[in-house]
Design a protein around this motif. Structure first.
Motif, PDB file in Angstrom:
ATOM      1  N   LEU A   1      35.570  37.897  35.728  1.00 20.68           N
ATOM      2  CA  LEU A   1      35.307  39.100  34.941  1.00 20.68           C
ATOM      3  C   LEU A   1      35.053  40.308  35.844  1.00 20.68           C
ATOM      4  CD1 LEU A   1      33.158  37.573  32.067  1.00 20.68           C
ATOM      5  CD2 LEU A   1      35.497  38.416  31.948  1.00 20.68           C
ATOM      6  N   THR A   2      34.515  40.071  37.026  1.00 22.30           N
ATOM      7  CA  THR A   2      34.381  41.174  37.985  1.00 22.30           C
ATOM      8  C   THR A   2      35.754  41.614  38.473  1.00 22.30           C
ATOM      9  OG1 THR A   2      32.292  40.177  38.699  1.00 22.30           O
ATOM     10  CG2 THR A   2      33.177  41.952  40.046  1.00 22.30           C
ATOM     11  N   MET A   3      36.648  40.643  38.713  1.00 28.32           N
ATOM     12  CA  MET A   3      38.009  40.988  39.110  1.00 28.32           C
ATOM     13  C   MET A   3      38.730  41.729  37.986  1.00 28.32           C
ATOM     14  SD  MET A   3      40.503  41.222  41.129  1.00 28.32           S
ATOM     15  CE  MET A   3      40.122  40.276  42.598  1.00 28.32           C
ATOM     16  N   ALA A   4      38.443  41.366  36.724  1.00 27.12           N
ATOM     17  CA  ALA A   4      39.031  42.104  35.607  1.00 27.12           C
ATOM     18  C   ALA A   4      38.615  43.568  35.644  1.00 27.12           C
ATOM     19  CB  ALA A   4      38.616  41.456  34.282  1.00 27.12           C
ATOM     20  N   ALA A   5      37.352  43.812  36.012  1.00 24.37           N
ATOM     21  CA  ALA A   5      36.888  45.199  36.149  1.00 24.37           C
ATOM     22  C   ALA A   5      37.588  45.891  37.308  1.00 24.37           C
ATOM     23  CB  ALA A   5      35.373  45.217  36.363  1.00 24.37           C
ATOM     24  N   VAL A   6      37.830  45.144  38.391  1.00 23.60           N
ATOM     25  CA  VAL A   6      38.554  45.716  39.538  1.00 23.60           C
ATOM     26  C   VAL A   6      39.953  46.141  39.112  1.00 23.60           C
ATOM     27  CG1 VAL A   6      39.598  45.174  41.771  1.00 23.60           C
ATOM     28  CG2 VAL A   6      37.269  44.436  41.277  1.00 23.60           C
ATOM     29  N   VAL A   7      40.660  45.256  38.402  1.00 19.59           N
ATOM     30  CA  VAL A   7      42.041  45.543  37.993  1.00 19.59           C
ATOM     31  C   VAL A   7      42.098  46.728  37.043  1.00 19.59           C
ATOM     32  CG1 VAL A   7      44.037  44.624  36.739  1.00 19.59           C
ATOM     33  CG2 VAL A   7      42.795  43.164  38.348  1.00 19.59           C
ATOM     34  N   SER A   8      41.131  46.821  36.120  1.00 21.75           N
ATOM     35  CA  SER A   8      41.187  47.869  35.093  1.00 21.75           C
ATOM     36  C   SER A   8      40.544  49.190  35.519  1.00 21.75           C
ATOM     37  CB  SER A   8      40.515  47.373  33.810  1.00 21.75           C
ATOM     38  OG  SER A   8      39.142  47.097  34.042  1.00 21.75           O
ATOM     39  N   GLN A   9      39.604  49.147  36.478  1.00 16.54           N
ATOM     40  CA  GLN A   9      38.837  50.353  36.783  1.00 16.54           C
ATOM     41  C   GLN A   9      38.915  50.811  38.234  1.00 16.54           C
ATOM     42  OE1 GLN A   9      34.751  50.081  35.211  1.00 16.54           O
ATOM     43  NE2 GLN A   9      35.417  48.375  33.940  1.00 16.54           N
ATOM     44  N   TYR A  10      39.095  49.900  39.165  1.00 22.33           N
ATOM     45  CA  TYR A  10      38.977  50.262  40.582  1.00 22.33           C
ATOM     46  C   TYR A  10      40.311  50.260  41.332  1.00 22.33           C
ATOM     47  CZ  TYR A  10      33.920  49.703  40.035  1.00 22.33           C
ATOM     48  OH  TYR A  10      32.608  49.831  39.629  1.00 22.33           O
ATOM     49  N   ALA A  11      41.161  49.294  41.055  1.00 22.11           N
ATOM     50  CA  ALA A  11      42.401  49.150  41.813  1.00 22.11           C
ATOM     51  C   ALA A  11      43.541  49.894  41.125  1.00 22.11           C
ATOM     52  CB  ALA A  11      42.749  47.673  41.965  1.00 22.11           C
ATOM     53  N   ASN A  12      44.401  50.483  41.929  1.00 21.12           N
ATOM     54  CA  ASN A  12      45.562  51.193  41.399  1.00 21.12           C
ATOM     55  C   ASN A  12      46.810  50.326  41.375  1.00 21.12           C
ATOM     56  OD1 ASN A  12      44.074  53.611  41.107  1.00 21.12           O
ATOM     57  ND2 ASN A  12      44.377  54.092  43.282  1.00 21.12           N
ATOM     58  N   SER A  13      46.723  49.120  41.940  1.00 18.16           N
ATOM     59  CA  SER A  13      47.868  48.219  41.973  1.00 18.16           C
ATOM     60  C   SER A  13      47.371  46.805  42.206  1.00 18.16           C
ATOM     61  CB  SER A  13      48.837  48.615  43.098  1.00 18.16           C
ATOM     62  OG  SER A  13      48.208  48.470  44.365  1.00 18.16           O
ATOM     63  N   LEU A  14      48.255  45.829  42.013  1.00 12.68           N
ATOM     64  CA  LEU A  14      47.889  44.443  42.272  1.00 12.68           C
ATOM     65  C   LEU A  14      47.649  44.214  43.759  1.00 12.68           C
ATOM     66  CD1 LEU A  14      50.263  42.465  39.866  1.00 12.68           C
ATOM     67  CD2 LEU A  14      47.855  43.081  39.551  1.00 12.68           C
ATOM     68  N   ALA A  15      48.317  44.995  44.603  1.00 12.41           N
ATOM     69  CA  ALA A  15      48.090  44.868  46.043  1.00 12.41           C
ATOM     70  C   ALA A  15      46.672  45.292  46.404  1.00 12.41           C
ATOM     71  CB  ALA A  15      49.107  45.720  46.812  1.00 12.41           C
ATOM     72  N   GLU A  16      46.158  46.321  45.728  1.00 16.71           N
ATOM     73  CA  GLU A  16      44.774  46.722  45.961  1.00 16.71           C
ATOM     74  C   GLU A  16      43.800  45.690  45.403  1.00 16.71           C
ATOM     75  OE1 GLU A  16      45.126  51.602  46.171  1.00 16.71           O
ATOM     76  OE2 GLU A  16      43.867  50.656  44.651  1.00 16.71           O
ATOM     77  N   ALA A  17      44.143  45.082  44.269  1.00 17.12           N
ATOM     78  CA  ALA A  17      43.299  44.025  43.721  1.00 17.12           C
ATOM     79  C   ALA A  17      43.229  42.849  44.692  1.00 17.12           C
ATOM     80  CB  ALA A  17      43.839  43.566  42.373  1.00 17.12           C
ATOM     81  N   ALA A  18      44.348  42.532  45.331  1.00 18.75           N
ATOM     82  CA  ALA A  18      44.361  41.470  46.342  1.00 18.75           C
ATOM     83  C   ALA A  18      43.476  41.845  47.528  1.00 18.75           C
ATOM     84  CB  ALA A  18      45.788  41.209  46.810  1.00 18.75           C
ATOM     85  N   ALA A  19      43.464  43.123  47.878  1.00 19.56           N
ATOM     86  CA  ALA A  19      42.590  43.578  48.962  1.00 19.56           C
ATOM     87  C   ALA A  19      41.127  43.378  48.594  1.00 19.56           C
ATOM     88  CB  ALA A  19      42.861  45.055  49.269  1.00 19.56           C
ATOM     89  N   ALA A  20      40.789  43.570  47.301  1.00 16.56           N
ATOM     90  CA  ALA A  20      39.412  43.338  46.859  1.00 16.56           C
ATOM     91  C   ALA A  20      39.038  41.875  47.009  1.00 16.56           C
ATOM     92  CB  ALA A  20      39.253  43.778  45.398  1.00 16.56           C
ATOM     93  N   ALA A  21      39.984  40.971  46.724  1.00 14.57           N
ATOM     94  CA  ALA A  21      39.720  39.540  46.883  1.00 14.57           C
ATOM     95  C   ALA A  21      39.472  39.196  48.344  1.00 14.57           C
ATOM     96  CB  ALA A  21      40.895  38.728  46.338  1.00 14.57           C
ATOM     97  N   VAL A  22      40.289  39.761  49.233  1.00 17.28           N
ATOM     98  CA  VAL A  22      40.116  39.506  50.675  1.00 17.28           C
ATOM     99  C   VAL A  22      38.777  40.054  51.148  1.00 17.28           C
ATOM    100  CG1 VAL A  22      41.008  40.036  52.974  1.00 17.28           C
ATOM    101  CG2 VAL A  22      42.593  39.463  51.127  1.00 17.28           C
ATOM    102  N   LEU A  23      38.444  41.262  50.710  1.00 22.15           N
ATOM    103  CA  LEU A  23      37.186  41.886  51.118  1.00 22.15           C
ATOM    104  C   LEU A  23      35.997  41.074  50.620  1.00 22.15           C
ATOM    105  CD1 LEU A  23      35.919  44.275  52.563  1.00 22.15           C
ATOM    106  CD2 LEU A  23      36.068  45.584  50.432  1.00 22.15           C
ATOM    107  N   ALA A  24      36.067  40.579  49.381  1.00 22.56           N
ATOM    108  CA  ALA A  24      34.995  39.738  48.844  1.00 22.56           C
ATOM    109  C   ALA A  24      34.842  38.466  49.671  1.00 22.56           C
ATOM    110  CB  ALA A  24      35.272  39.387  47.383  1.00 22.56           C
ATOM    111  N   GLY A  25      35.977  37.879  50.056  1.00 20.48           N
ATOM    112  CA  GLY A  25      35.922  36.683  50.889  1.00 20.48           C
ATOM    113  C   GLY A  25      35.290  36.943  52.239  1.00 20.48           C
ATOM    114  N   LEU A  26      35.635  38.078  52.845  1.00 19.62           N
ATOM    115  CA  LEU A  26      35.053  38.421  54.152  1.00 19.62           C
ATOM    116  C   LEU A  26      33.546  38.638  54.037  1.00 19.62           C
ATOM    117  CD1 LEU A  26      37.793  40.880  55.497  1.00 19.62           C
ATOM    118  CD2 LEU A  26      37.363  38.525  56.237  1.00 19.62           C
TER     119      LEU A  26
END
Length: 550
Positions: A84-109
């Motif tokens: 659900l946090t990723m859903a917020a990223v996709v709808s509110q924070y990221a401008n593309s799926l590539a940016e959403a993937a960057a959020a996943a990598v950043l969360a992992g780091l």
């Protein structure tokens, strides 16, 4: 050393690993996998990344957590808090799926950083009322989104978006999708008792719900195209602007993933009879989330199949590898079957999951729960639903800290003892006024912190003003933080400027002495103010009282 032995050591499996253990791990892994599979697909849809991203993420996270994790019996993969946090990223924070993937990598780091910095034990200190607020909000949000899918519509971004979309979804509702969703919810509720020994409820709903839909309700929307084959690496979009914009939600994902993992790890220790390694587990899940981001997958954490695995006999990394293998088999061979699964089947499964996620135990006890805990829970839940998930993390922690500080203040000041002592007792003089008490004693509690520093100062200040001499008995105090130490030292300094000898400190313990010395407070105090014990303090006070005040 043989190749087989090297492989066993790599997986941290004991050389005495038996066929019985293998059967338990494989059966546990398959049982957990039957729960993880519909969750991965459903959570992928909820996140906005798509069902395949859910499968990719489940594969990566379960694989890395199995290989490098530190909790026996834990199965990592799709996690509703992260989803659900990723859903917020996709709808509110990221401008593309590539940016959403960057959020996943950043969360992992960030999660790897938690493990490397050995913050696992501190992450688990999060107040229960805060966690209850998150779980309840996410359960409600999950149900709202699944109602839309059950009506044949697409899920909205936030809770308000989903609520606003309900009228249109009701007007254009797909009757066949509604029938399938209702059937799945009813089947999931009824699948109890002995039926659970046959298969988990989620898997039963997935199988029978799909069969019913394919045979009788072909008009219900389905998952659609599921590409076959393993994912290929993709480079997320890393720019300075992207990283700054995604830092807050990425931190929220890392924190929520870590919290849910460490909460589940505690009962797992009881079931498996082992002790989990929190930092190792967080680092392993972080690696899985980084890998998920680089293949376009959804990040995750502890999966809903964990307890099913543990109760089914899964104890080692083999169970987690079994789950990963099941996800790979779906990607390689079962894509055409997965494509025909109706979204309303997934909606039925996840509505039940959402209902179970809500912290009903906390809600049912709201009328008995202390007000500050209720405020934290309700405030966190409300902010998640109506404002922003990342803001809820910050506000929740701040309010929890303030509530905890208020409780510490009450505890510390309640055990502070302040009492006057008659002159006849101190001076041992029968001619002394039997009602005069020029001396007082303040017995400090075992700990004095910033929470109670202000209130302790107020109490002590009134004692100093009411008596000619006051003894600070600190022989029971074994912790004093910087704020409290400075506050007490400033109070003594002001009180003794006009009248030296107005305060006597007795029985400074070693920890308190070290704190005073660290800030140079003890050396700045007047000579003779500090004495070793209460006997010396009484002698000192007798001398001061016997000496006429200037």
């Amino acid at each position: 050393m043989s190749i087989a032995q090297t492989a066993l050591n790599k997986l941290a499996v004991r050389p005495s690993y038996s066929w019985g253990q293998l059967r338990g791990d494989v059966f546990g892994g398959l049982t957990a996998g039957s729960i993880v599979l519909p969750a991965a697909v459903g959570y992928g849809v909820i996140s906005g990344l798509g069902p395949v991203a859910g499968l990719y993420g489940a594969t990566a996270v379960s694989l890395f957590a199995a290989l490098f994790g530190g909790t026996r019996g834990m199965i990592s993969g799709p996690n509703i808090l992260v989803t659900l946090t990723m859903a917020a990223v996709v709808s509110q924070y990221a401008n593309s799926l590539a940016e959403a993937a960057a959020a996943a990598v950043l969360a992992g780091l960030i999660q790897i950083g938690f493990g490397v910095l050995r913050l696992g034990r501190f992450v688990s200190y999060t107040p229960y009322s805060l966690i209850a607020g998150f779980l309840t909000a996410f359960g409600i949000l999950l149900i709202i989104k699944q109602i839309l899918l059950g009506l044949g519509a697409s899920a909205g971004g936030t809770a308000l978006d989903s609520v606003r979309a309900l009228p249109d979804a009701l007007r254009e509702a797909n009757v066949e999708a509604i029938i399938v969703a209702v059937f799945c919810v009813a089947l999931g509720v009824a699948w109890r008792g002995r039926l659970l020994k046959i298969a988990p409820a989620q898997f039963a709903v997935l199988v029978f719900g799909t069969i019913v839909a394919v045979l009788f309700f072909t008009g219900a929307p389905t998952i659609g195209n599921v590409p076959q084959g393993l994912p290929s690496p993709e480079l997320p979009e890393f720019t300075l602007d992207t990283l700054v914009r995604l830092l807050q939600p990425a931190f929220a994902m890392a924190l929520l993933s870590s919290l849910s993992t460490l909460i589940v790890a505690l009962p797992l220790d009881t079931i498996t009879g082992t002790q989990h390694k929190p930092n190792q587990e967080l680092a392993a899940q972080g690696m899985g989330n980084v890998a998920a981001g680089f293949i376009g997958g959804m990040p995750g954490g502890v999966s809903p199949g964990t307890l099913a695995n543990a109760f089914s006999g899964g104890r080692t990394q083999v169970a987690g590898l079994t789950v990963a293998a099941l996800m790979v088999s779906v990607l390689l061979f079962l894509g055409p079957i997965a494509e025909r699964v109706p979204l309303s089947v997934l909606a039925g499964i996840l509505i039940i999951n959402g209902w179970n996620i809500i912290d009903w135990r906390f809600i049912k006890r709201l009328h008995r729960v202390p007000a500050d805990y209720t405020i934290v829970m309700v405030l966190t839940c409300s902010i998640v639903l109506f404002v922003d998930i990342t803001l809820a993390v910050v506000v929740g922690f701040v309010v929890s800290a303030l509530a905890a500080a208020r409780r510490r203040e009450m505890m510390e000041t309640e055990v502070l003892i302040s009492t006057p002592i008659l002159d006849s007792v101190f001076l041992e003089n029968d001619d002394a006024d039997p009602f005069e008490a020029r001396a007082g004693v303040v017995i400090f509690p075992d700990r004095v912190t910033v929470a109670s520093a202000r209130e302790v100062s107020r109490i002590v200040r009134s004692d100093i003003q009411a008596h000619q001499v006051v003894i600070f008995d600190m022989s029971r105090t074994f912790f004093i933080d910087d704020s409290a130490a400075v506050a007490i030292a400033d109070l003594i300094r002001i009180a003794t400027v006009r009248r030296p000898g107005r305060v006597v400190i007795a029985g400074l313990t070693k920890p308190v002495t070290e704190t005073f010395d660290a800030f140079g407070l003890r050396s700045a105090m007047p000579e003779g103010l500090i004495v070793p014990d209460m006997d010396a303090a009484r002698a000192r006070v007798r001398d001061l009282l016997a000496t006429p005040a200037p």
